[in-house]
Design a protein around this motif. Structure first.
Motif, PDB file in Angstrom:
ATOM      1  N   UNK A  36       2.119 -11.179  -5.773  1.00 40.79           N
ATOM      2  CA  UNK A  36       2.241 -12.621  -5.976  1.00 40.79           C
ATOM      3  C   UNK A  36       3.526 -13.167  -5.347  1.00 40.79           C
ATOM      4  N   UNK A  37       4.498 -12.282  -5.123  1.00 33.28           N
ATOM      5  CA  UNK A  37       5.755 -12.690  -4.498  1.00 33.28           C
ATOM      6  C   UNK A  37       5.737 -12.462  -2.988  1.00 33.28           C
ATOM      7  N   UNK A  38       4.591 -12.037  -2.461  1.00 34.05           N
ATOM      8  CA  UNK A  38       4.479 -11.839  -1.018  1.00 34.05           C
ATOM      9  C   UNK A  38       5.133 -10.572  -0.525  1.00 34.05           C
ATOM     10  N   UNK A  39       5.231  -9.562  -1.366  1.00 32.71           N
ATOM     11  CA  UNK A  39       5.880  -8.311  -0.990  1.00 32.71           C
ATOM     12  C   UNK A  39       4.874  -7.314  -0.432  1.00 32.71           C
ATOM     13  N   UNK A  40       5.316  -6.509   0.530  1.00 30.09           N
ATOM     14  CA  UNK A  40       4.550  -5.367   1.012  1.00 30.09           C
ATOM     15  C   UNK A  40       4.965  -4.147   0.202  1.00 30.09           C
ATOM     16  N   UNK A  41       4.037  -3.208   0.004  1.00 27.07           N
ATOM     17  CA  UNK A  41       4.326  -2.090  -0.881  1.00 27.07           C
ATOM     18  C   UNK A  41       4.108  -0.749  -0.212  1.00 27.07           C
ATOM     19  N   UNK A  42       5.119   0.130  -0.356  1.00 32.44           N
ATOM     20  CA  UNK A  42       4.962   1.545  -0.010  1.00 32.44           C
ATOM     21  C   UNK A  42       5.158   2.339  -1.297  1.00 32.44           C
ATOM     22  N   UNK A  43       4.454   3.452  -1.421  1.00 34.57           N
ATOM     23  CA  UNK A  43       4.540   4.228  -2.658  1.00 34.57           C
ATOM     24  C   UNK A  43       4.755   5.697  -2.335  1.00 34.57           C
ATOM     25  N   UNK A  44       5.483   6.348  -3.240  1.00 35.08           N
ATOM     26  CA  UNK A  44       5.633   7.803  -3.176  1.00 35.08           C
ATOM     27  C   UNK A  44       5.028   8.377  -4.448  1.00 35.08           C
ATOM     28  N   UNK A  45       3.947   9.100  -4.275  1.00 34.86           N
ATOM     29  CA  UNK A  45       3.277   9.764  -5.397  1.00 34.86           C
ATOM     30  C   UNK A  45       2.415  10.876  -4.804  1.00 34.86           C
ATOM     31  N   UNK A  46       2.833  12.136  -4.949  1.00 34.07           N
ATOM     32  CA  UNK A  46       2.074  13.236  -4.337  1.00 34.07           C
ATOM     33  C   UNK A  46       0.653  13.363  -4.855  1.00 34.07           C
ATOM     34  N   UNK A  47       0.339  12.653  -5.933  1.00 31.74           N
ATOM     35  CA  UNK A  47      -0.959  12.867  -6.570  1.00 31.74           C
ATOM     36  C   UNK A  47      -1.900  11.674  -6.461  1.00 31.74           C
ATOM     37  N   UNK A  48      -1.511  10.650  -5.708  1.00 27.98           N
ATOM     38  CA  UNK A  48      -2.407   9.513  -5.537  1.00 27.98           C
ATOM     39  C   UNK A  48      -3.397   9.814  -4.414  1.00 27.98           C
ATOM     40  N   UNK A  49      -4.640   9.406  -4.606  1.00 28.55           N
ATOM     41  CA  UNK A  49      -5.655   9.640  -3.581  1.00 28.55           C
ATOM     42  C   UNK A  49      -5.642   8.495  -2.565  1.00 28.55           C
ATOM     43  N   UNK A  50      -6.200   8.765  -1.393  1.00 31.69           N
ATOM     44  CA  UNK A  50      -6.303   7.720  -0.366  1.00 31.69           C
ATOM     45  C   UNK A  50      -7.170   6.564  -0.843  1.00 31.69           C
ATOM     46  N   UNK A  51      -8.208   6.901  -1.614  1.00 32.97           N
ATOM     47  CA  UNK A  51      -9.094   5.856  -2.135  1.00 32.97           C
ATOM     48  C   UNK A  51      -8.340   4.922  -3.079  1.00 32.97           C
TER      49      UNK A  51
END
Length: 525
Positions: free
Chosen positions: A161-176
């Motif tokens: 909602x603030x117009x931010x782009x997001x990168x995440x670090x989580x070895x267990x998140x799936x591509x889906x």
């Protein structure tokens, strides 16, 4: 009514109202430990928050108790092991604080980006220092989320909602999952280099202790902001003070601390840090929701339905419980072994039951218990026997079960095989008088599942075992027991050392550098 519920700590009235049609309610918000031990035998369920301690002594006095409900997330004040031994369910309300903590996170981000806290103090001091409080916009900035569980996902939703782009670090998140959330998965170093704002949502484990320290601060942007509403100790506070006092980064927002409450912290002297007293989960709505959630869970049990937020076990009939209970200890140890030996993302877990266990009608309970032990150390939200398979599926872990009659001469045998990004691990265990591991990666061993084990893979030739022993001896690590297994003379072999101390990571790395040593790992059971 034949059911009776004790409410030992004050909860929202809406939670109490939910229970009135299924049980007699007794509220005693000042009950002492001694009174609780005397009176608990009369109750089918108890609801607590933080004040009341449900100890082993209390649990052993609870003749009728079926449920211990914590109207909140953590259960540090409940002896979960004692409850499990007595067949008492422990439930909580993990989802009650997700939005609340996410909103607090956003509040800290806004306060730091616009210098709201210090501007407020300045105006109240009678000053008008407009030029001092030049802020930054969030629009177009990059948010880095470390840990994409329930809370991290809520923060991502709000940041959009603030117009931010997001990168995440989580070895267990799936591509889906990443695609559905509209985030880009990166490694930790990339996240630290690219993010304007970073927020932490991982549990405190040996792996995440001081995850953010001096080397990490040195690669962050100069205008970076970092937020921690997860657990104290993930950020090294001494290194954080150095980074903030030298304007190496723009600011930090903390709701949790290495020592709580913090006393005489040098962080108190800085104006580019916003500190709150561990209140991220404290809102009237969260407390209301927690009370309603645990009340509804209790109602489900009383009505013969399965609750969702069970921390130790699902509803089992007495016959099934008596059959699976002897294997809880073995399963717990196998799960702990697996997660400590995994390298990278876990891809598959295959469980095979042999001997009498293959006839068990509900052996999937044991599979769920393995998943619980594997997933809980790496996730912020609790994984229990009810949600273990769905959490594994969400994380992209393929779980399979099998049965076979060949138990290699043992009455019962459990084999667990795990595939991860960079290694495969296979464990076979039995339950005799005590849990035992009898096979590691196809090598026959005979290992008691207690204490610290050092497992080394090496070339079967003279001198290698001595070199390993000499190396750990130089670090004052004492060997209590040794097991060696090999498939053929001169081939690869495995050695399991039971040692009296935990083995530091630097010692593991030194072992790996030894000639003819292929791998080494320490497992704490």
């Amino acid at each position: 009514m034949d059911k009776k519920v004790l409410i030992a700590d004050q909860i929202n009235e809406k939670g109490i109202d939910e229970l009135k049609d299924v049980a007699e309610i007794v509220s005693n918000f000042t009950i002492s430990k001694e009174e609780l031990v005397k009176e608990i035998a009369d109750y089918d369920a108890i609801i607590v928050r933080s004040r009341t301690k449900v100890t082993r002594e209390v649990i052993e006095a609870a003749d009728k108790l079926k449920i211990i409900a914590r109207a909140g997330v953590g259960v540090d004040n409940v002896d979960v092991q004692a409850a499990t031994e007595r067949g008492i369910m422990v439930i909580n309300a993990p989802e009650s604080t997700s939005i609340t903590v996410a909103e607090h996170t956003m509040g800290l981000i806004l306060s730091l980006s616009r210098k709201i806290s210090i501007a407020d103090s300045s105006v109240k001091d009678g000053k008008w220092e407009k030029s001092r409080f030049m802020g930054i916009e969030l629009n177009g900035k990059t948010l880095g989320v470390i840990g994409m569980g329930r809370i991290g996902s809520q923060v991502v939703t709000r940041s959009k909602a603030f117009g931010m782009e997001t990168v995440v670090y989580d070895p267990y998140i799936t591509e889906k999952s990443a695609s559905e959330l509209g985030v880009t998965v990166v490694d930790l170093e990339t996240l630290l280099k690219e993010s304007d704002v970073m927020t932490i949502h991982v549990p405190l484990t040996p792996e995440t202790k001081h995850l953010i320290s001096k080397p990490q601060f040195e690669i962050m942007k100069e205008n970076a902001i970092i937020i921690n509403c997860a657990r104290g100790g993930i950020i090294n506070e001494e290194d954080l003070y150095e980074a903030l006092s030298n304007n190496r980064i723009r600011g930090a927002g903390l709701d949790v601390y290495e020592v709580e409450p913090p006393e005489n912290s040098p962080l108190f002297t800085l104006d580019n840090v916003v500190l709150t007293p561990h209140i991220a989960a404290s809102t009237s709505e969260a407390q209301r929701d927690a009370a309603i959630i645990v009340a509804n869970e209790i109602k489900k049990v009383f009505q013969g339905r399965s609750p969702k937020n069970v921390l130790n076990m699902p509803v089992l009939d007495p016959e099934t419980f008596s059959m699976v209970k002897p294997y809880f200890g073995l399963i717990e140890k196998i799960g702990k072994f697996m997660i400590q030996t995994a390298k990278g993302n876990i891809k598959e877990i295959d469980v095979t039951y042999c001997g009498d266990l293959s006839e068990l009608r509900k052996h999937d309970i044991l599979t769920r218990m393995i998943l619980q032990e594997v997933l809980n150390p790496i996730l912020t939200e609790p994984v229990n026997l009810v949600n273990a398979t769905s959490v594994a599926e969400k994380r992209g872990i393929i779980v399979t079960e099998g049965k076979r009659c060949d138990a290699k001469g043992y009455k019962n045998l459990i084999k667990v095989e795990m595939k991860s990004d960079f290694n495969d691990v296979s464990i076979e265990g039995i339950m005799a008088d005590e849990p035992k591991i009898i096979m590691i990666n196809g090598y026959q061993v005979d290992v008691e599942t207690e204490g610290t084990m050092l497992i080394s893979k090496y070339k079967d030739k003279p001198g290698v075992i001595g070199a390993i022993g000499t190396k750990i001896g130089k670090h004052n690590i004492n060997i209590a027991k040794m097991q060696v297994g090999r498939k053929e003379l001169g081939g690869e072999a495995v050695m399991v050392l039971k040692v009296d101390q935990q083995v530091p990571l630097n010692v593991i790395e030194e072992l790996k550098q030894l000639e003819d040593v292929n791998d080494a790992v320490a497992v704490n059971l």
